[in-house]
Design a protein around this motif. Structure first.
Motif, short mmCIF file in Angstrom:
data_model
loop_
_atom_site.label_atom_id
_atom_site.label_comp_id
_atom_site.label_asym_id
_atom_site.label_seq_id
_atom_site.Cartn_x
_atom_site.Cartn_y
_atom_site.Cartn_z
N LEU A 32 7.99 4.94 -6.71
CA LEU A 32 7.32 4.92 -5.42
C LEU A 32 7.07 6.35 -4.97
O LEU A 32 7.61 7.29 -5.54
CB LEU A 32 8.19 4.21 -4.37
N ASP A 33 6.27 6.51 -3.90
CA ASP A 33 6.06 7.85 -3.35
C ASP A 33 7.37 8.45 -2.85
O ASP A 33 7.61 9.63 -3.03
CB ASP A 33 5.04 7.80 -2.21
N ASP A 34 8.18 7.64 -2.20
CA ASP A 34 9.46 8.10 -1.66
C ASP A 34 10.60 7.54 -2.48
O ASP A 34 10.54 6.41 -2.96
CB ASP A 34 9.63 7.65 -0.21
N GLU A 35 11.65 8.33 -2.62
CA GLU A 35 12.85 7.85 -3.30
C GLU A 35 13.68 7.04 -2.31
O GLU A 35 13.52 7.14 -1.09
CB GLU A 35 13.64 9.03 -3.83
N ILE A 36 14.59 6.23 -2.83
CA ILE A 36 15.45 5.38 -2.01
C ILE A 36 16.82 6.04 -1.92
O ILE A 36 17.48 6.26 -2.93
CB ILE A 36 15.55 3.97 -2.62
N GLU A 37 17.22 6.39 -0.69
CA GLU A 37 18.51 7.05 -0.48
C GLU A 37 19.65 6.04 -0.63
O GLU A 37 19.52 4.88 -0.22
CB GLU A 37 18.57 7.68 0.91
#
Length: 134
Positions: A66-71
């Motif tokens: 995805l564009d953002d990583e999952i914290e």
């Protein structure tokens, strides 16, 4: 070439489900508390639906395409218990807690863990407090 070590990873199956859930719910995050609802299962929430605090430890970020990583966060008490392990988020069939977003899919996230390698222990500053060589 520099290798970045991480305390957390994700299986391909879990990453695929996370992409689907992100399309449905928006950006996501994980927290593992060791609390009541589903024991110490990793709970997945839309960002902003669960607020981390000063006693939470960030394990790392999951790159799932995805564009953002999952914290990924863990409570401090759970971190103290698990700090010598590498954790991989996986998914299996079954119902977990009703609070985690994967619940309605008929799947649940789980943690698979292994002991940190000597290189990881060194990188995370745990080598001197780890196993004895006697």
């Amino acid at each position: 070439m520099t290798t970045t070590l991480s305390r957390v990873a994700v299986t391909d199956a879990a990453a695929a489900l996370l992409r689907q859930l992100t399309a449905q719910h928006g950006p996501l995050m994980f927290h593992q508390s060791g609390g009541c609802c589903d024991g110490s299962a990793p709970m997945c929430y839309p960002v902003g639906m669960f607020l981390t605090g000063s006693s939470d430890v960030k394990l790392g970020d999951l790159a799932v395409g995805l564009d953002d990583e999952i914290e990924v966060f863990i409570s401090e008490s759970q971190f103290e218990y698990w700090k010598y392990t590498h954790r991989t988020i996986d998914v299996v069939p079954g119902r977990g807690a009703g609070l985690s977003v994967e619940g309605p899919t008929g799947n649940r996230f789980i943690i698979r863990s292994r002991m940190l390698t000597d290189a990881e222990l060194e990188a995370f500053g745990l080598a001197s407090t780890s196993r004895s060589t006697d």
